[in-house]
Design a protein around this motif. Structure first.
Motif, PDB file in Angstrom:
ATOM      1  N   ALA A  11       0.826  -1.134  -0.067  1.00  0.00           N
ATOM      2  CA  ALA A  11       0.105  -0.074  -0.032  1.00  0.00           C
ATOM      3  C   ALA A  11       1.002   1.237  -0.036  1.00  0.00           C
ATOM      4  O   ALA A  11       1.979   1.123   0.166  1.00  0.00           O
ATOM      5  CB  ALA A  11      -0.847   0.216   1.377  1.00  0.00           C
ATOM      6  N   THR A  12       0.062   2.384   0.056  1.00  0.00           N
ATOM      7  CA  THR A  12       0.856   3.686   0.009  1.00  0.00           C
ATOM      8  C   THR A  12       0.279   4.507   1.120  1.00  0.00           C
ATOM      9  O   THR A  12      -1.041   4.375   1.312  1.00  0.00           O
ATOM     10  CB  THR A  12       0.576   4.394  -1.302  1.00  0.00           C
ATOM     11  N   VAL A  13       1.365   4.939   1.882  1.00  0.00           N
ATOM     12  CA  VAL A  13       0.864   5.777   3.210  1.00  0.00           C
ATOM     13  C   VAL A  13       0.188   7.196   2.675  1.00  0.00           C
ATOM     14  O   VAL A  13       0.626   7.894   1.888  1.00  0.00           O
ATOM     15  CB  VAL A  13       1.884   6.412   3.954  1.00  0.00           C
ATOM     16  N   LYS A  14      -1.131   7.234   3.098  1.00  0.00           N
ATOM     17  CA  LYS A  14      -1.955   8.363   2.547  1.00  0.00           C
ATOM     18  C   LYS A  14      -2.162   9.379   3.770  1.00  0.00           C
ATOM     19  O   LYS A  14      -2.252  10.473   3.146  1.00  0.00           O
ATOM     20  CB  LYS A  14      -3.429   7.807   2.265  1.00  0.00           C
ATOM     21  N   LYS A  15      -2.191   8.818   4.850  1.00  0.00           N
ATOM     22  CA  LYS A  15      -2.415   9.997   6.026  1.00  0.00           C
ATOM     23  C   LYS A  15      -1.817   9.463   7.256  1.00  0.00           C
ATOM     24  O   LYS A  15      -1.793   8.219   7.598  1.00  0.00           O
ATOM     25  CB  LYS A  15      -3.918  10.138   6.039  1.00  0.00           C
ATOM     26  N   ILE A  16      -1.170  10.704   8.026  1.00  0.00           N
ATOM     27  CA  ILE A  16      -0.508   9.924   9.464  1.00  0.00           C
ATOM     28  C   ILE A  16      -1.136  10.966  10.375  1.00  0.00           C
ATOM     29  O   ILE A  16      -1.018  12.227  10.292  1.00  0.00           O
ATOM     30  CB  ILE A  16       1.036  10.187   9.209  1.00  0.00           C
ATOM     31  N   GLY A  32      -9.143   4.523  -3.647  1.00  0.00           N
ATOM     32  CA  GLY A  32     -10.425   4.724  -2.916  1.00  0.00           C
ATOM     33  C   GLY A  32     -10.503   3.527  -1.828  1.00  0.00           C
ATOM     34  O   GLY A  32     -11.670   3.311  -1.290  1.00  0.00           O
ATOM     35  N   VAL A  33      -9.602   2.587  -1.803  1.00  0.00           N
ATOM     36  CA  VAL A  33      -9.423   1.518  -0.994  1.00  0.00           C
ATOM     37  C   VAL A  33      -8.693   1.806   0.062  1.00  0.00           C
ATOM     38  O   VAL A  33      -7.536   1.690  -0.344  1.00  0.00           O
ATOM     39  CB  VAL A  33      -9.320   0.203  -1.536  1.00  0.00           C
ATOM     40  N   GLU A  34      -8.898   2.091   1.344  1.00  0.00           N
ATOM     41  CA  GLU A  34      -8.105   2.143   2.352  1.00  0.00           C
ATOM     42  C   GLU A  34      -8.041   1.191   3.545  1.00  0.00           C
ATOM     43  O   GLU A  34      -9.190   0.671   3.696  1.00  0.00           O
ATOM     44  CB  GLU A  34      -8.415   3.696   2.973  1.00  0.00           C
ATOM     45  N   ILE A  35      -6.980   1.437   4.402  1.00  0.00           N
ATOM     46  CA  ILE A  35      -7.247   0.688   5.596  1.00  0.00           C
ATOM     47  C   ILE A  35      -6.332   1.433   6.717  1.00  0.00           C
ATOM     48  O   ILE A  35      -5.359   2.027   6.376  1.00  0.00           O
ATOM     49  CB  ILE A  35      -6.303  -0.934   5.592  1.00  0.00           C
ATOM     50  N   THR A  36      -6.829   1.529   7.854  1.00  0.00           N
ATOM     51  CA  THR A  36      -6.361   2.282   8.739  1.00  0.00           C
ATOM     52  C   THR A  36      -5.617   1.343  10.009  1.00  0.00           C
ATOM     53  O   THR A  36      -6.147   0.324  10.424  1.00  0.00           O
ATOM     54  CB  THR A  36      -7.405   3.231   9.453  1.00  0.00           C
TER      55      THR A  36
END
Length: 69
Positions: A11-16, A32-36
């Motif tokens: 994956a790619t880091v989108k938000k920290i 559009g598909v994220e995991i936290t």
């Protein structure tokens, strides 16, 4: 990277979102598909996480829970 977990997703880091103790990391698997994930602040710093950096979501669990309204 060799690990025992069978479920690894690139994956790619989108938000920290850093907190006092923990850091929330949002990984984008595909548009559009994220995991936290919630990891310790020390771990986030040790991994050198930054926006746009490639990382892996590593999922190791004996149970997956499903819920509905």
């Amino acid at each position: 990277m060799k690990i025992s977990a069978r479920n690894t997703i690139k994956a790619t880091v989108k938000k920290i979102i850093p907190g006092v103790v923990n850091t929330e990391v949002v990984l984008e698997l595909t548009p559009g598909v994220e995991i936290t994930a919630i990891i310790t602040k020390d771990s986030a710093q040790s991994l050198g996480l930054s926006l746009g950096k490639q990382a892996y979501a590593v999922i190791k669990s004996s149970d997956v829970m499903v819920g509905v309204d």
